[in-house]
Design an enzyme around this catalytic site. Sequence first.
Site, PDB file in Angstrom:
ATOM      1  N   LYS A 133     -31.601 -28.136  -7.613  1.00 18.78           N
ATOM      2  CA  LYS A 133     -32.773 -28.417  -8.106  1.00 18.78           C
ATOM      3  C   LYS A 133     -32.980 -27.459  -9.692  1.00 18.78           C
ATOM      4  CE  LYS A 133     -36.792 -31.197  -7.398  1.00 18.78           C
ATOM      5  NZ  LYS A 133     -36.849 -31.911  -6.624  1.00 18.78           N
TER       6      LYS A 133
HETATM    7  P1  NAD Z   1     -45.458 -37.274 -11.112  1.00 20.90           P
HETATM    8  O1  NAD Z   1     -45.495 -36.318 -12.368  1.00 20.90           O
HETATM    9  O2  NAD Z   1     -45.015 -38.672 -11.596  1.00 20.90           O
HETATM   10  O3  NAD Z   1     -46.851 -37.346 -10.506  1.00 20.90           O
HETATM   11  C1  NAD Z   1     -47.260 -36.284 -10.062  1.00 20.90           C
HETATM   12  C2  NAD Z   1     -48.714 -36.774  -9.685  1.00 20.90           C
HETATM   13  O4  NAD Z   1     -49.437 -35.319  -8.739  1.00 20.90           O
HETATM   14  C3  NAD Z   1     -49.736 -36.832 -10.854  1.00 20.90           C
HETATM   15  O5  NAD Z   1     -50.342 -37.917 -10.277  1.00 20.90           O
HETATM   16  C4  NAD Z   1     -50.491 -35.699 -10.989  1.00 20.90           C
HETATM   17  O6  NAD Z   1     -51.793 -36.003 -11.264  1.00 20.90           O
HETATM   18  C5  NAD Z   1     -50.714 -35.137  -9.375  1.00 20.90           C
HETATM   19  N1  NAD Z   1     -51.023 -34.035  -9.325  1.00 20.90           N
HETATM   20  C6  NAD Z   1     -50.476 -32.782  -9.889  1.00 20.90           C
HETATM   21  N2  NAD Z   1     -51.133 -31.600  -9.687  1.00 20.90           N
HETATM   22  C7  NAD Z   1     -51.976 -31.769  -8.595  1.00 20.90           C
HETATM   23  C8  NAD Z   1     -52.946 -31.326  -7.570  1.00 20.90           C
HETATM   24  N3  NAD Z   1     -53.321 -29.958  -7.959  1.00 20.90           N
HETATM   25  N4  NAD Z   1     -53.704 -31.840  -7.094  1.00 20.90           N
HETATM   26  C9  NAD Z   1     -53.561 -33.175  -6.692  1.00 20.90           C
HETATM   27  N5  NAD Z   1     -52.537 -33.974  -7.508  1.00 20.90           N
HETATM   28  C10 NAD Z   1     -51.931 -33.159  -8.359  1.00 20.90           C
HETATM   29  O7  NAD Z   1     -44.356 -36.693 -10.091  1.00 20.90           O
HETATM   30  P2  NAD Z   1     -43.653 -37.502  -9.158  1.00 20.90           P
HETATM   31  O8  NAD Z   1     -42.177 -37.817  -9.570  1.00 20.90           O
HETATM   32  O9  NAD Z   1     -44.536 -38.821  -8.616  1.00 20.90           O
HETATM   33  O10 NAD Z   1     -43.212 -36.431  -7.942  1.00 20.90           O
HETATM   34  C11 NAD Z   1     -44.605 -36.144  -7.068  1.00 20.90           C
HETATM   35  C12 NAD Z   1     -43.881 -35.399  -5.848  1.00 20.90           C
HETATM   36  O11 NAD Z   1     -42.748 -36.429  -5.315  1.00 20.90           O
HETATM   37  C13 NAD Z   1     -43.208 -34.130  -5.995  1.00 20.90           C
HETATM   38  O12 NAD Z   1     -43.449 -33.247  -5.081  1.00 20.90           O
HETATM   39  C14 NAD Z   1     -41.673 -34.584  -6.108  1.00 20.90           C
HETATM   40  O13 NAD Z   1     -40.991 -33.688  -5.880  1.00 20.90           O
HETATM   41  C15 NAD Z   1     -41.745 -35.638  -5.277  1.00 20.90           C
HETATM   42  N6  NAD Z   1     -40.534 -36.522  -5.355  1.00 20.90           N
HETATM   43  C16 NAD Z   1     -40.423 -37.306  -6.550  1.00 20.90           C
HETATM   44  C17 NAD Z   1     -39.097 -38.117  -6.636  1.00 20.90           C
HETATM   45  C18 NAD Z   1     -38.891 -39.059  -8.001  1.00 20.90           C
HETATM   46  O14 NAD Z   1     -38.228 -39.837  -7.608  1.00 20.90           O
HETATM   47  N7  NAD Z   1     -39.667 -38.887  -8.818  1.00 20.90           N
HETATM   48  C19 NAD Z   1     -38.267 -38.052  -5.565  1.00 20.90           C
HETATM   49  C20 NAD Z   1     -38.537 -37.346  -4.320  1.00 20.90           C
HETATM   50  C21 NAD Z   1     -39.709 -36.573  -4.352  1.00 20.90           C
END
Ligand code: NAD
Length: 443
Positions: A133
């Site tokens: 990561k």
């Molecule tokens: P993203 O940046 O597209 O979206 C993040 C979301 O979280 C946004 O809607 C943002 O407004 C919200 N957010 C941020 N801070 C916040 C808070 N304090 N309270 C409430 N909401 C808040 O990111 P993503 O890619 O959707 O990732 C989200 C989660 O999923 C992360 O934990 C990431 O590690 C995990 N994840 C992502 C992927 C991927 O393929 N993108 C894969 C596995 C896991």
Amino acid sequence: MSQASSPGATATTVGAPALLHPLPSYLQADKLGPWGNYLQQVDRVIPHLGSLARWAETLKRPKRILIVDVPIHMDDGTVAHFEGYRVQHNVSRGPGKGGVRFHQDVTLSEVMALSAWMSIKNAAVNVPYGGAKGGIRVDPKKLSRGELERMTRRYTSEIGIIIGPNKDIPAPDVNTNEQIMAWMMDTYSMNTGSTATGVVTGKPVDLGGSLGRREATGRGVFTVGAEAARHIDLDIATARVAVQGFGNVGGVAGKLFAEAGARIVAVQDHGGTIYREAGLDVPSLLKHVAETGSVAGFAQAEKIDDDKFWEVDCEILIPAALEQQITRDNAGRIKARMIIEGANGPTTPEADDILQERNVLVLPDVIANAGGVTVSYFEWVQDFSSFFWDEAEINARLVRIMKEAFAGVWQVAQDHKVSLRTATFIVACKRILHTRELRGLYP
Ligand code: NAD
């Protein structure tokens, strides 16, 4: 504060959870953050590992940690320095694989934990990767596009000594997207002298990205959610769903649940929390988020207090934002029957125990959000062979892998009478430590 530094010592600090292992000197026992949660999760699995437990210490120490200084010219003529990380937790099963996060709260502990959860996740769905990561401690929303590009390129150059298509393959995470991946791929390619599409995944389709990658994590969340719902007689078509985080993961998962008939009653993101008992119009909400950057201000919903989000009446809760959101403070108030962890590490171990006592089924991140890395694996394979599959084939393969992996984990949970999290750790840690044993220690 006391810190264990001698081999075999046990780290104990007043007020900190007792840990069953020595800590490396670069960690402070009372400031373990998400890494502390991960260590507790590993401790819970060790009794189930049989003779492989002798290798378990390898899970508690990242293989390689790189901390880099990322200096860039800002638009106003000043020079700014950002703190960047790349952590390779384990590479026994293949090259490191895991996203890059741009967020102002990124810490070493967080990146370490996220890299370790990638090792577990990749082994759980049996893709041939280790775990890694990366991240930069920055609020990218405060940068201009030019500043963002310069920071991304300099960071990629700095970590270029340890990444590569056969070494470690970054991907998008919070606040990073296809464009950032395109800049990373171009920077690495410029530095190495030839186009290396396989150095990152989650790229634009026109640059060797895969169809279906953008939706893959949300699709995996939906797939395991639907599988688990059958096991507990929960009808998705009539379920109420609350989603925290409406970005890549939460937005797609919310859309797929709504298409299956569920009512998305509450959504929270960094801008606020919205509620509509009759169900939100998800396509309109996605459009609103694309235009304004947040769910806040969505006209066809009422605004509620952020803390009230956790007590919303619903059957399914999907945390899809950041880690450590479900804690002992709110776990007792959650009404959902099932929690599907779209985010990485959203539930603390104390909250896990409370939820288990209250009979709330938790589908852990290490299986529930593995759809993204599964299609990243497909992207990497397609890049190597320069032969690209159609979207129907990608989605069908994704769903098959997710269903098979989830069925295996469900069975282990039944056999060992443990939570799905511990069951996923059992499956994954056995795979990782088995390869460790087969490979042996070098030299
Ligand atoms: P993203 O940046 O597209 O979206 C993040 C979301 O979280 C946004 O809607 C943002 O407004 C919200 N957010 C941020 N801070 C916040 C808070 N304090 N309270 C409430 N909401 C808040 O990111 P993503 O890619 O959707 O990732 C989200 C989660 O999923 C992360 O934990 C990431 O590690 C995990 N994840 C992502 C992927 C991927 O393929 N993108 C894969 C596995 C896991």
